[in-house]
Write a protein that holds these residues in place. Structure first.
Motif: not given
Length: 303
Positions: A153-173
């Protein structure tokens, strides 16, 4: 860029210093002191150390106008390890000389790392030489991870809206986190306690409500067995998260109830409180349904 540390496995002469490959001069003529070169050796390498961890989008490598075959089968590695001089890091690409173009461009699609290595793994002795290396990217978001019971489990320290956070985590994690049980919440609280960078008051997780009804689901498809909602939840919301500000002490054995301790950060601004009021805790575990999905928060990813 000459202030960035860089090295190579050996140096042919003053004409071929490692820093010539990042001096901003892509002149392909060897005698103009604009190219780097190792000595003749097996498995030569060249390495650039960036000022921090970056997500690299692309790398451009300019070849010499002579001895061009020396760029064939050169591997590019990106990562944070110096094991084997950095040549064991994840590979971005393998490049070869293009007869029609001196400069090769490779996409690395956001690979994260501090060290950029160019390496030829051949056992036949030859020099590794090129005239300019340009790296494009952006500083990687600060993050902290914990691994237990086979989950990372990782906490990522960039502020994003929920949909962008979902795409970021699926792309990078792998995905935004699904809270399958209290153990996951305990891991989050441990990460929050250890965080070395400021956190937003709420942390996005992979919780979503069906737009056509009141049913909630995890985006990962995990079962919704862990659903002890906080009383202050906003049922009109489509997104869910967990708090970084109000962890709970373990419940006393005589009551089975948790004690709330004071927030460890200042209260968020009023407009932020309106858009997100998630709370989560170990053992006394509550998840809130957030009022809005466009607030920009840090997020919790899983792998």
């Amino acid at each position: 860029m000459t202030s960035y540390p860089n090295r190579q496995s050996s140096t042919y002469s003053n004409l071929g210093k490692a820093e010539h490959a990042i001096d901003g001069n892509s002149d392909p003529e060897w005698k103009h002191y604009s190219c780097s070169s190792t000595a003749y050796e097996t498995k030569p390498w060249w390495r650039l150390e960036l000022p921090g961890v970056y997500r690299v989008s692309e790398i451009q490598v300019t070849n010499r106008n002579a001895k061009r075959k020396r760029l064939n089968s050169v591997e590019i590695f990106i990562g944070n390890s110096l094991v084997n001089n950095g040549n064991d890091n994840p590979r971005c690409a393998i490049i070869n000389d293009d007869p029609g173009c001196l400069t090769q461009t490779v996409k690395c699609w956001g690979m994260a790392g501090r060290f950029i290595n160019l390496y030829r793994s051949f056992d036949v002795a030859d020099a590794l030489t090129f005239c300019e290396v340009k790296v494009y990217g952006e500083p990687a978001a600060p993050s902290m991870s914990i691994q237990k019971m086979g989950r990372n489990i990782t906490i990522v320290g960039t502020r994003l809206c929920w949909s962008d956070a979902l795409l970021y985590c699926r792309d990078s994690h792998w995905d935004l986190l699904s809270l399958i049980g209290p153990e996951d919440q305990e891991m989050i609280d441990e990460l929050v306690a250890r965080a070395t960078f400021p956190l937003t008051s709420q942390l996005w997780v992979g919780l979503r409500r069906s737009p056509s009804g009141s049913s909630w689901f995890w985006m990962s498809g995990d079962p919704m067995d862990f659903t002890r909602w906080d009383e202050g939840s906003h049922h009109s919301s489509l997104c869910g998260g967990t708090s970084s500000q109000m962890p709970y002490f373990p419940p006393p054995p005589d009551t089975g109830r948790g004690h709330i301790r004071p927030p460890t950060h200042s209260p968020p601004p009023e407009r932020e409180r309106k858009s997100a009021t998630a709370i989560g805790a170990p053992r006394l575990c509550k998840t809130r349904k957030l009022k809005g999905c466009n607030a920009r928060y840090h997020r919790v990813s899983s792998r």
